[in-house]
Design a protein around this motif. Structure first.
Motif, short mmCIF file in Angstrom:
data_model
loop_
_atom_site.label_atom_id
_atom_site.label_comp_id
_atom_site.label_asym_id
_atom_site.label_seq_id
_atom_site.Cartn_x
_atom_site.Cartn_y
_atom_site.Cartn_z
N TYR A 65 0.84 -1.19 0.00
CA TYR A 65 0.00 0.00 0.00
C TYR A 65 0.88 1.25 0.00
CZ TYR A 65 -4.03 -2.85 1.42
OH TYR A 65 -5.03 -3.77 1.49
N LEU A 71 -3.18 0.38 -3.73
CA LEU A 71 -2.25 -0.72 -4.02
C LEU A 71 -1.24 -0.24 -5.06
CD1 LEU A 71 -5.07 -2.14 -3.20
CD2 LEU A 71 -4.04 -4.14 -4.19
N PRO A 84 -8.24 0.53 -3.33
CA PRO A 84 -8.43 -0.69 -2.54
C PRO A 84 -9.80 -1.33 -2.75
CG PRO A 84 -8.32 1.24 -1.12
CD PRO A 84 -8.03 1.71 -2.49
N GLU A 103 -1.27 -5.20 3.52
CA GLU A 103 -0.06 -4.42 3.30
C GLU A 103 1.09 -5.30 2.83
OE1 GLU A 103 2.44 -1.37 6.02
OE2 GLU A 103 0.26 -1.36 6.20
#
Length: 160
Positions: A65, A71, A84, A103
């Motif tokens: 992230y 992303l 996301p 993450e």
């Protein structure tokens, strides 16, 4: 007078119930066999897990992230970000469906021909071919017996 009247042999209900009962057991055993051979795909063999630094599509690497929660994907200095809430990642003319992301990891479904190994395609094709050839052999064997019995009967009169 019907002396020696031959009735056709019926397919018993027990055989039908037995075949219907065995089919789900056979399918579940195939899935469990697949999981046993490929133990790292424990949840679903069609989903693939990658961590930060592993490629997703054609060299595009998952980068986790960013500070806003998007992303990140990298390739040769290029950066691609994805919201996301998106479930479809399209890069270089190919796409994957994203199941979930964190993450450190990403779970996605690659294309079907990339998800199932080529040897499994050959195994599936071979087993289905063997079943269809074996089934047709037994069906044809039964019908040829019926035809031979009809030709050998005394009431058979060929066309002239």
């Amino acid at each position: 007078m019907q002396r020696f009247h031959v009735k056709g042999k019926k397919f018993s209900r027990f055989r039908i119930v037995l075949c219907i009962g065995i089919l789900p057991i056979f399918l579940i055993s195939l899935i469990e066999l697949y999981r046993g051979i490929m133990p790292f795909n424990t949840t679903d063999p069609l989903w693939k897990d990658v961590t930060v630094g592993e490629p997703v599509i054609n060299g595009w690497v998952y980068g986790g992230y960013d500070e806003e929660g998007f992303l990140k994907f990298y390739k040769n200095g290029m950066l691609h970000t994805l919201s996301p809430s998106s479930h479809l990642l399209a890069l270089d003319g190919k796409f994957v469906v994203i199941e979930e992301s964190s993450e450190n990891s990403l779970t996605f479904a690659p294309r079907l021909y990339e998800a199932v190994p080529l040897k499994w395609d050959f195994i599936i094709f071979g087993v289905s071919s063997a079943i269809s050839i074996g089934g047709s052999y037994f069906v044809l064997r039964r019908y040829t017996k019926v035809i031979r019995r009809n030709f050998n009967s005394k009431t058979f009169k060929p066309h002239r």
